[in-house]
Design an enzyme around this catalytic site. Structure first.
Site, mmCIF file in Angstrom:
data_model
loop_
_atom_site.group_PDB
_atom_site.id
_atom_site.type_symbol
_atom_site.label_atom_id
_atom_site.label_comp_id
_atom_site.label_asym_id
_atom_site.label_seq_id
_atom_site.Cartn_x
_atom_site.Cartn_y
_atom_site.Cartn_z
ATOM 1 N N CYS A 36 -45.375 60.179 111.318
ATOM 2 C CA CYS A 36 -46.521 59.374 111.600
ATOM 3 C C CYS A 36 -45.795 59.329 113.232
ATOM 4 O O CYS A 36 -45.393 59.612 113.960
ATOM 5 C CB CYS A 36 -44.980 57.834 111.641
ATOM 6 S SG CYS A 36 -45.207 56.846 111.615
ATOM 7 N N CYS A 45 -53.026 54.033 113.689
ATOM 8 C CA CYS A 45 -52.258 54.393 112.856
ATOM 9 C C CYS A 45 -52.415 56.081 113.080
ATOM 10 O O CYS A 45 -53.371 56.658 113.595
ATOM 11 C CB CYS A 45 -52.356 54.292 111.555
ATOM 12 S SG CYS A 45 -52.265 55.870 110.392
HETATM 13 O O1 PYC Z 1 -48.825 58.428 112.132
HETATM 14 O O2 PYC Z 1 -48.835 56.205 112.886
HETATM 15 C C1 PYC Z 1 -48.973 56.712 111.559
HETATM 16 C C2 PYC Z 1 -48.805 56.005 110.656
HETATM 17 C C3 PYC Z 1 -48.197 54.880 110.870
HETATM 18 C C4 PYC Z 1 -48.208 54.328 108.865
HETATM 19 C C5 PYC Z 1 -48.347 55.065 108.346
HETATM 20 N N1 PYC Z 1 -48.474 56.318 109.301
#
Ligand code: PYC
Length: 311
Positions: free
Chosen positions: A235, A85
């Site tokens: 993300c 993550c």
């Molecule tokens: O930032 O990789 C990320 C992530 C995955 C799920 C929520 N955030």
């Protein structure tokens, strides 16, 4: 159980610093499997209402196997244990700094999918050098009810993603509900077609891209996570998978920096270095802020101790 909460570009992270379940002393991947199979109620309740909050990702800090690492980490959301993550790793670095366990500089952190590096520039600003990321399949076409044909790439950035370059729905905050519904339909179509990543890796994240709304932004994304919440940050693992696609298509040169906007308008700075012939090493820079230090108390007689389940 002691927890420290933070948010990275709006996306919440809860780090369990003590009092979590005993996951043994195997590899991080083995310990993640034990969490996924034997402690589902536990991890659900840590991040779900009423103990947690929507979109929260939880982290268990564990002893790393690799002695060069400052910590081992296992990530989960309300629906699944996830391999890596990006926003969570930025949150972990800020949390370890807050705890006095790391200082300004570069440190290694062990995850179930490999070792990543974090560079802490100040108390809040962190660059993650992620695991090798790659595109597996280009232009996979899916027929989506009420939408039509949607084309996307299957790519890896620590988790498996279906990445749609041209979102069928404009990526703006007022469309969050519609973006969520379309992304869920896309994930259902992926399941129906039994599409997977390498070694049967589950494609449990969907990313839709649209034009940036800020002057310097490269693009804006909407990311559906396994628990059906959307990522408030851009993300980290999804951005890594997208960088792999941009690199594979020669749309971004090594070391060139871009600004990736999230649905809510927060951002990461992204770049990559080439690795093997089909992989890149992504760099993700963002900011995390500590929001809470707390003792989480789960009363065995609380009927909602395992989280609210609406069927
Ligand atoms: O930032 O990789 C990320 C992530 C995955 C799920 C929520 N955030």
């Amino acid at each position: 159980m002691q927890v420290i909460d933070s948010h990275t570009e709006g996306e919440p992270t809860r780090v369990i610093v003590s009092g979590g379940p005993d996951l043994g002393s195997g590899s991080l991947a083995e310990r993640a499997k034990i969490l996924a199979t034997e402690h589902k109620d536990f991890y659900r309740s840590v991040v779900s209402e009423p103990y947690g909050q929507e979109a929260m990702v939880g982290v268990i800090l564990v002893e790393p196997v690799d002695p060069e690492c400052v910590a081992g980490v296992i990530y989960f959301d309300a629906a699944a244990v996830i391999g890596m993550c990006g926003h969570g790793t930025i949150g972990v670095a800020a949390t370890l700094a807050h705890m006095g366990k790391i200082g300004i500089g570069t440190h290694k952190i062990e995850t179930p999918v490999g070792v990543v590096e974090v560079t802490l520039s100040d108390a809040n600003t962190v660059t993650v050098k992620n695991v090798a990321s790659r595109r597996l399949q280009k232009d996979v076409r899916l027929e989506i009810d009420g939408v039509g044909t949607v084309s996307g790439d299957i790519a890896y950035g620590g988790n498996w993603f279906f990445i749609v370059d041209k979102s069928p729905v404009p990526v703006i905050p007022s469309n969050i509900r519609n973006l969520t519904e379309v992304s869920i339909k896309i994930r259902e179509a992926i399941e129906t077609k039994q599409l997977t990543g390498t070694d049967g890796g589950i494609i449990d994240h969907v990313v839709l891209y649209g034009p940036a709304l800020s002057k310097n932004g490269h693009s804006r994304n909407f990311v559906l996570c396994p628990d059906n919440a959307y990522d408030r940050s851009p993300c980290g693992t999804g951005s890594s998978a997208r960088l792999a696609c941009l690199a594979a298509d020669n749309r971004l040169a090594p070391s060139e920096e871009i600004i990736q906007e999230s649905t809510i308008g927060s951002s990461y700075r992204l770049s990559y270095q080439p690795s093997t012939s089909d992989t890149i090493i992504p760099n993700i820079t963002g900011q995390a802020f500590i929001t809470k230090e707390a003792t989480l108390m789960m009363n065995p007689s609380d009927p909602l101790k395992n989280g609210i389940k609406l069927s």
